[in-house]
Design a protein around this motif. Structure first.
Motif, short mmCIF file in Angstrom:
data_model
loop_
_atom_site.label_atom_id
_atom_site.label_comp_id
_atom_site.label_asym_id
_atom_site.label_seq_id
_atom_site.Cartn_x
_atom_site.Cartn_y
_atom_site.Cartn_z
N ILE A 68 0.85 -1.19 0.00
CA ILE A 68 0.00 0.00 0.00
C ILE A 68 0.88 1.24 0.00
O ILE A 68 2.03 1.21 0.43
CB ILE A 68 -0.96 0.04 1.22
N THR A 69 0.34 2.34 -0.50
CA THR A 69 1.06 3.60 -0.50
C THR A 69 0.73 4.32 0.80
O THR A 69 -0.26 5.04 0.90
CB THR A 69 0.66 4.48 -1.71
N GLU A 70 1.54 4.10 1.81
CA GLU A 70 1.27 4.67 3.13
C GLU A 70 2.62 5.00 3.78
O GLU A 70 3.33 4.12 4.26
CB GLU A 70 0.49 3.67 3.99
N ALA A 71 2.96 6.30 3.77
CA ALA A 71 4.27 6.74 4.25
C ALA A 71 4.47 6.46 5.73
O ALA A 71 5.60 6.38 6.21
CB ALA A 71 4.45 8.23 3.97
N GLU A 81 -6.25 3.47 5.59
CA GLU A 81 -6.20 2.01 5.43
C GLU A 81 -6.79 1.27 6.63
O GLU A 81 -6.97 0.06 6.58
CB GLU A 81 -4.76 1.56 5.16
N GLY A 82 -7.10 1.99 7.72
CA GLY A 82 -7.82 1.35 8.81
C GLY A 82 -7.09 1.16 10.11
O GLY A 82 -7.56 0.43 10.99
N TYR A 83 -5.95 1.82 10.29
CA TYR A 83 -5.19 1.66 11.53
C TYR A 83 -6.04 1.92 12.76
O TYR A 83 -6.11 1.10 13.68
CB TYR A 83 -3.97 2.58 11.51
N TYR A 84 -6.73 3.07 12.77
CA TYR A 84 -7.57 3.39 13.92
C TYR A 84 -8.91 2.66 13.88
O TYR A 84 -9.39 2.16 14.90
CB TYR A 84 -7.80 4.90 14.01
N ALA A 85 -9.53 2.61 12.71
CA ALA A 85 -10.85 1.98 12.60
C ALA A 85 -10.81 0.52 13.06
O ALA A 85 -11.61 0.10 13.91
CB ALA A 85 -11.36 2.07 11.17
N VAL A 86 -9.88 -0.25 12.52
CA VAL A 86 -9.79 -1.66 12.90
C VAL A 86 -9.17 -1.80 14.29
O VAL A 86 -9.54 -2.69 15.06
CB VAL A 86 -8.99 -2.45 11.85
N LYS A 133 -11.37 4.97 -2.47
CA LYS A 133 -11.97 3.64 -2.58
C LYS A 133 -10.97 2.55 -2.22
O LYS A 133 -11.32 1.57 -1.53
CB LYS A 133 -12.50 3.43 -4.00
N LYS A 134 -9.72 2.69 -2.66
CA LYS A 134 -8.72 1.66 -2.38
C LYS A 134 -8.42 1.57 -0.89
O LYS A 134 -8.20 0.48 -0.35
CB LYS A 134 -7.44 1.94 -3.17
N ASP A 135 -8.40 2.72 -0.21
CA ASP A 135 -8.19 2.70 1.24
C ASP A 135 -9.32 1.99 1.95
O ASP A 135 -9.10 1.20 2.88
CB ASP A 135 -8.06 4.13 1.77
N LEU A 136 -10.55 2.26 1.52
CA LEU A 136 -11.70 1.59 2.13
C LEU A 136 -11.64 0.08 1.90
O LEU A 136 -11.96 -0.71 2.80
CB LEU A 136 -13.01 2.14 1.56
N CYS A 188 -9.11 -1.28 4.23
CA CYS A 188 -9.66 -1.26 5.59
C CYS A 188 -10.57 -2.46 5.81
O CYS A 188 -10.51 -3.13 6.86
CB CYS A 188 -10.42 0.05 5.81
N ALA A 189 -11.40 -2.76 4.83
CA ALA A 189 -12.30 -3.92 4.93
C ALA A 189 -11.50 -5.22 4.97
O ALA A 189 -11.83 -6.15 5.72
CB ALA A 189 -13.26 -3.93 3.75
N LEU A 190 -10.43 -5.28 4.18
CA LEU A 190 -9.57 -6.46 4.17
C LEU A 190 -8.89 -6.65 5.52
O LEU A 190 -8.79 -7.77 6.04
CB LEU A 190 -8.53 -6.33 3.06
#
Length: 253
Positions: free
Chosen positions: A63-66, A102-107, A125-128, A131-133
């Motif tokens: 994922i593209t997440e610095a 990508e869901g660090y806090y949500a998950v 959309k890709k982040d969501l 996050c679901a994954l």
């Protein structure tokens, strides 16, 4: 002359141009490769090593997440650790996560708060999808996935108990948290990341909007001793340890 005119026009609306360190494609590639090497060294199973979300598992790292490396290292936004624990202890019925990425806090919250419904919002959309994954990977089902969160979304939201709005919206704060929204949600708690680099007046404006209905607490993101996270990174050399806990918000160093 044109640049000055643009600056003056933006200034009338409270905005300013900010010079951001340019990063070449080669630097981006080197950063990604270094990050992957560090993550595979410190956590081959892609689990967060420490902090309030210790044990949170990423499904993959493509994922593209610095900030992925400090998230895995467990040092990410550690100035909020005590606040996160207070949130968990309070046991909200609902958490609205605006800008969930990508869901660090949500998950992370979903794992620690199984009785709480997490409402994850992101326009990417890709982040969501990621996050679901990640929710599936961590065997949590108390999350709903949503795209755009507008002021009307918050005004129409019906909570079954106590609600927290957790927001990292990259400069959208003034548009989202209107006086009407704040007044309607006077019994709702907020944790908002402010982006004064986008609008230098943002913090003062939002403070004036919240002051009559909420108790305000400001958290400085620089008041953290990152060396506290080094013990679980002993497999790295000194420079990689520092790199692993740096959030690279102004470019890659």
């Amino acid at each position: 002359m044109i640049k000055r005119a643009i600056i003056n026009l933006l200034g009338k609306f409270g905005y300013q141009l900010v010079k951001i360190k340019s990063v070449s494609p080669q630097e981006v590639l080197e950063h990604k490769e270094r990050g992957i090497r560090i993550i595979k060294t410190i956590s081959p199973d892609l689990k967060v090593l420490q902090g309030p979300f210790e044990g949170l598992q990423y499904p993959h790292i493509d994922i593209t997440e610095a900030t992925l490396v400090p998230k895995i290292a467990g040092s990410y936004e550690s100035q909020l650790n005590s606040i996160v624990e207070r949130i968990i202890e309070k046991g909200y019925s609902d958490i609205i996560d605006v800008g969930c990425a990508e869901g660090y806090y949500a998950v992370g919250f979903a794992r620690r708060m199984p009785a709480t419904t997490i409402h994850a919002f992101d326009i990417n959309k890709k982040d969501l999808e990621f996050c679901a994954l990640m929710a599936t990977k961590n065997d949590v089902s108390n999350i709903s996935f949503n795209s755009f969160c507008s002021p009307r979304t918050l005004l129409d939201f019906v909570s079954t108990g106590r609600t927290l709005v957790f927001c990292d919206a990259e400069g959208y704060e003034l548009e989202l948290f209107t006086p009407e929204v704040i007044s309607k949600l006077r019994n709702t708690d907020f944790l908002i990341e402010l982006h004064d680099t986008v609008n230098p007046q943002l913090s003062s404006i939002l403070k004036s909007r919240f002051i009559n209905t909420h108790r305000i607490e400001i958290v400085n993101n620089r008041e953290t001793d990152i060396t506290n996270f080094f013990p679980k990174l002993d497999m790295l050399d000194a420079t990689d340890k520092l790199y692993a806990v740096t959030e690279h918000r102004g470019g890659y160093n």
